[in-house]
Design an enzyme around this catalytic site. Structure first.
Site, PDB file in Angstrom:
ATOM      1  N   GLU A 174     -19.027 -22.099  18.636  1.00 57.80           N
ATOM      2  CA  GLU A 174     -17.771 -22.970  18.277  1.00 57.80           C
ATOM      3  C   GLU A 174     -16.761 -22.516  19.309  1.00 57.80           C
ATOM      4  OE1 GLU A 174     -17.987 -22.404  13.931  1.00 57.80           O
ATOM      5  OE2 GLU A 174     -16.501 -23.933  14.187  1.00 57.80           O
TER       6      GLU A 174
ATOM      7  N   ARG B 200     -25.852  -9.976  11.182  1.00 55.34           N
ATOM      8  CA  ARG B 200     -24.602  -9.852  12.534  1.00 55.34           C
ATOM      9  C   ARG B 200     -24.279  -8.363  12.892  1.00 55.34           C
ATOM     10  NH1 ARG B 200     -21.285 -13.952  11.300  1.00 55.34           N
ATOM     11  NH2 ARG B 200     -19.494 -13.081  12.261  1.00 55.34           N
TER      12      ARG B 200
ATOM     13  N   LYS C 123     -13.373 -14.265  14.944  1.00 56.75           N
ATOM     14  CA  LYS C 123     -12.505 -14.937  15.873  1.00 56.75           C
ATOM     15  C   LYS C 123     -11.009 -15.160  15.125  1.00 56.75           C
ATOM     16  CE  LYS C 123     -15.804 -17.983  16.818  1.00 56.75           C
ATOM     17  NZ  LYS C 123     -16.435 -19.017  17.237  1.00 56.75           N
TER      18      LYS C 123
HETATM   19  P1  ATP Z   1     -16.810 -15.570  13.994  1.00 59.83           P
HETATM   20  O1  ATP Z   1     -17.165 -15.164  12.768  1.00 59.83           O
HETATM   21  O2  ATP Z   1     -16.460 -14.518  14.999  1.00 59.83           O
HETATM   22  O3  ATP Z   1     -15.653 -16.512  13.996  1.00 59.83           O
HETATM   23  P2  ATP Z   1     -18.819 -17.393  14.260  1.00 59.83           P
HETATM   24  O4  ATP Z   1     -20.060 -16.940  13.852  1.00 59.83           O
HETATM   25  O5  ATP Z   1     -17.885 -18.454  13.594  1.00 59.83           O
HETATM   26  O6  ATP Z   1     -18.176 -16.063  14.508  1.00 59.83           O
HETATM   27  P3  ATP Z   1     -19.852 -19.102  16.415  1.00 59.83           P
HETATM   28  O7  ATP Z   1     -19.364 -19.450  17.458  1.00 59.83           O
HETATM   29  O8  ATP Z   1     -20.303 -19.951  15.650  1.00 59.83           O
HETATM   30  O9  ATP Z   1     -19.029 -17.833  15.791  1.00 59.83           O
HETATM   31  O10 ATP Z   1     -20.997 -18.088  16.932  1.00 59.83           O
HETATM   32  C1  ATP Z   1     -22.077 -18.357  17.663  1.00 59.83           C
HETATM   33  C2  ATP Z   1     -23.313 -17.547  17.311  1.00 59.83           C
HETATM   34  O11 ATP Z   1     -23.042 -16.206  17.533  1.00 59.83           O
HETATM   35  C3  ATP Z   1     -23.756 -17.998  16.308  1.00 59.83           C
HETATM   36  O12 ATP Z   1     -25.219 -18.161  16.342  1.00 59.83           O
HETATM   37  C4  ATP Z   1     -23.523 -16.807  15.488  1.00 59.83           C
HETATM   38  O13 ATP Z   1     -24.490 -16.662  14.406  1.00 59.83           O
HETATM   39  C5  ATP Z   1     -23.457 -15.664  16.170  1.00 59.83           C
HETATM   40  N1  ATP Z   1     -22.729 -14.580  15.885  1.00 59.83           N
HETATM   41  C6  ATP Z   1     -21.196 -14.694  15.548  1.00 59.83           C
HETATM   42  N2  ATP Z   1     -20.865 -13.462  15.321  1.00 59.83           N
HETATM   43  C7  ATP Z   1     -21.940 -12.651  15.395  1.00 59.83           C
HETATM   44  C8  ATP Z   1     -22.179 -11.283  15.004  1.00 59.83           C
HETATM   45  N3  ATP Z   1     -21.197 -10.450  14.577  1.00 59.83           N
HETATM   46  N4  ATP Z   1     -23.250 -10.706  15.480  1.00 59.83           N
HETATM   47  C9  ATP Z   1     -24.508 -11.237  15.892  1.00 59.83           C
HETATM   48  N5  ATP Z   1     -24.265 -12.763  16.055  1.00 59.83           N
HETATM   49  C10 ATP Z   1     -22.985 -13.282  15.906  1.00 59.83           C
HETATM   50 MG    MG Z   2     -19.220 -20.205  13.208  1.00 55.41          MG
END
Ligand code: ATP
Ligand code: MG
Length: 582
Positions: free
Chosen positions: A53, A278, A288
């Site tokens: 995102e 994760r 984020k």
């Molecule tokens: P955050 O919790 O940091 O805001 P998010 O999951 O909302 O992260 P996205 O932009 O949706 O961020 O993530 C893009 C991809 O990265 C998704 O497939 C998500 O599952 C993966 N991802 C995000 N954080 C992690 C992590 N800590 N370890 C592994 N994969 C991750």
């Molecule tokens: Mg997300």
């Protein structure tokens, strides 16, 4: 190779494409794909995607997902898309889109012409929503957000049907069309899936599919005033792109039932979702939203602050893409949550820089040394290799003269046991240059502080060894006073003092656990003259001190700024710790 700028050139070849740095380790996802290929599932096709995102910068957790998705595709002659799941107009921004593209490219991965945006599918998603309404599987609900929450029930109590759940198909189609036309205010209506308000899975209790949001979108502008919800968009985007293995983190396990429902009701292509744990890293936070808080509150200098776990922060700090890829491979992929020790990341960074970073000399806290028997008007010029084990990295000229600087730490008037560096009367080696012996200590009259050492050198030890075979225990780094270049050096420590700043036991404010000593700035450092021309972002080992990189933002030819990427393992510090324990 241009000796003043060895690192970036060196790197080009290495970064061109992220070849497997070490052999891929078996993991359960690789096993699933291997089995699918054996069964000729999807006609042997493997298609993955990385779906961020665009609401912040990528962090090291995202790197795990980037590496995993792109590697799975590459290992299996498949393809990996970069797709922005941009369904929330108010939090997203082109700045984030651009930074994410830059970071994925920097990590060494290439989506070729497969750059997609969920917003590209808005027309199609709208059609899908209409199809669900026509099937009697979606309805327009006029409850407020608060009422919807109340009607939803809890984990232990079933929800209640919305009074609008029985709306007829025609009325739903009319209202949905008018939602799209902008007739209603934000929050006044939503389109909901008609599933089951008594489902044990909260997510299946008629989740929202579309909401009204009169906001400009970073790509579609004001074309839309209704936006599809993330869950509806995500599974259909994967389906539209023909993703075979939709790899995501464990928190989406629950959502899988909803995705299955949407795809089955619409009778469209159905990717296989596989969840993995994760990455959590000690002494930092990885969301984020929380990282944005640090940026907005001015607690760090920006998303690219070298203390941040963001990829732009790690890059500015001096980490290489291969060290991050190796780290991601090393931590593996599993289904159980755990916390990875940040020391493992530091290890991976050191390991790569040890092999690839040119060696140079710099003194962080200078102590002047005058070599009394060295002629005043003389300068020696040495040719020092950039890497003792890799002659192909070339060499550079390093001047030596009567006045030099050594590290304050490398002299003790009263040397403790096992301290082999300089002390009164003691002989040590100046790295690659000469043996010197300390003859006299000069102090500041007022403070008593040691301000200068008087030494003599043995001209017969040129190159740093003696024909007579006599041994010295200590080897010090140094710079020639007349030739050294001034530099600022920033020493970074961990961002937080707590291993898990989000631990509920610590209270609700993770920011209270920021490490007050995470940055130490030294402004009177001196580095060897070859660094005058060092390129922004280039990385070096300062002998005996650690790995440093030229700060890409604040450094200039006129005033060099280095970031410490990682320390070396310091033997003396280890001895000291051991002695303290005793
Ligand atoms: P955050 O919790 O940091 O805001 P998010 O999951 O909302 O992260 P996205 O932009 O949706 O961020 O993530 C893009 C991809 O990265 C998704 O497939 C998500 O599952 C993966 N991802 C995000 N954080 C992690 C992590 N800590 N370890 C592994 N994969 C991750
Ligand atoms: Mg997300």
């Amino acid at each position: 190779m241009n000796p003043s700028n060895p690192t970036p050139q060196n790197e080009k070849n290495r970064e061109g494409s992220a070849k497997a740095d070490s052999a891929p380790r078996p993991n359960f996802i690789r096993a699933i794909i291997a089995e699918d290929l054996k069964q000729n599932k999807n006609n042997g096709r493997v298609m993955t995607r990385f779906p961020p995102e665009p609401n912040g910068y990528l962090h090291i957790g995202h790197a795990k997902s980037v590496c995993l998705n792109f590697s799975l595709a590459r290992e299996n002659n498949g393809l990996c898309n970069l797709r922005f799941d941009d369904t929330n107009p108010s939090k997203e921004d082109v700045e984030y889109v651009e930074s994410i593209k830059e970071d994925v490219r920097w990590l060494g991965f290439d989506w070729e012409d497969r750059l997609y945006f969920a917003s590209d599918y808005f027309d199609k998603l709208y059609e899908y929503a209409v199809r669900l309404i026509k099937k009697g599987k979606a309805y327009v609900c006029d409850l407020s957000t608060e009422e919807i929450r109340q009607y939803r029930g809890t984990l232990t109590e079933p929800g209640k049907d919305s009074p609008y759940r029985k709306r007829g198909i025609e009325e739903n189609l009319d209202l949905f069309t008018r939602m799209r036309a902008g007739e209603f205010e934000d929050g006044s209506r939503v389109l909901r899936a008609k599933i089951d308000m008594a489902s044990p899975d909260l997510i299946m209790r008629d989740p929202a599919l579309y909401r009204i949001r009169k906001a400009s979108h970073h790509r579609t502008g004001d074309v839309w005033c209704i936006y599809p919800m993330y869950d509806f968009t995500h599974c259909l985007s994967d389906s539209i792109e023909g993703i075979t293995h939709s790899v995501c983190t464990l928190e989406f396990e629950n959502n899988r039932r909803l995705y299955d429902w949407v795809l089955d009701e619409l009778e469209v292509y159905h990717p296989q979702q596989i969840e993995f744990a994760r990455l959590n890293l000690s002494y930092t936070v990885m969301s984020k939203r929380k990282l944005l808080e640090l940026v907005e509150d001015g607690l760090v200098t920006g998303w690219d602050d070298p203390r941040m776990p963001t990829l732009c922060g790690l890059r500015r700090r001096g980490c290489t893409p291969e060290s991050i890829r190796n780290f991601c491979e090393r931590i593996g992929v599993a289904r159980s949550d755990n916390v990875v020790d940040i020391a493992l990341l530091e290890f991976s960074v050191r390991e790569d820089l040890n092999e690839h970073a040119p060696r140079v000399m710099g003194v962080l806290r200078p102590l002047k040394v005058v070599i009394e028997n060295y002629p005043e008007d003389q300068t020696d010029e040495f040719d020092f290799p950039y890497h003792p084990e890799n002659p192909s990295m070339g060499s550079r000229k390093v001047p030596f003269s009567r006045e030099i600087y050594i590290e304050q730490d490398d002299f003790r008037e009263d040397p403790p046991k096992k301290y082999f560096r300089l002390a009164p009367g003691r002989e040590v080696r100046l790295r690659y240059a000469y043996y010197v012996t300390c003859k006299e200590v000069i102090r500041d009259e007022k403070t008593g502080e040691v301000v200068e050492l008087r030494c003599t050198y043995d001209p017969e030890t040129r190159g740093g060894w003696s024909k007579d075979g006599r041994k010295v225990r200590g080897t010090l780094h140094w710079v020639s006073a007349a030739h050294a270049v001034k530099a600022e050096v920033r020493l970074y420590g961990r961002l937080f003092t707590e291993e898990n700043p989000l631990d509920a036991k610590l209270g609700s404010d993770f920011k209270a656990y920021l490490n007050p000593d995470s940055l130490e700035t030294l402004t009177a450092c001196l580095v060897e003259p070859s660094l005058r021309e060092a390129a922004l972002g280039s990385r070096y080992q300062f002998e005996r001190l650690g790995y440093f990189c030229v700060d890409s933002v604040d450094s200039s030819k006129e005033s060099l700024v280095f970031n410490r990427t990682a320390t070396l393992r310091d033997t003396w510090a280890r001895v000291q710790r051991a002695q303290k324990k005793k």
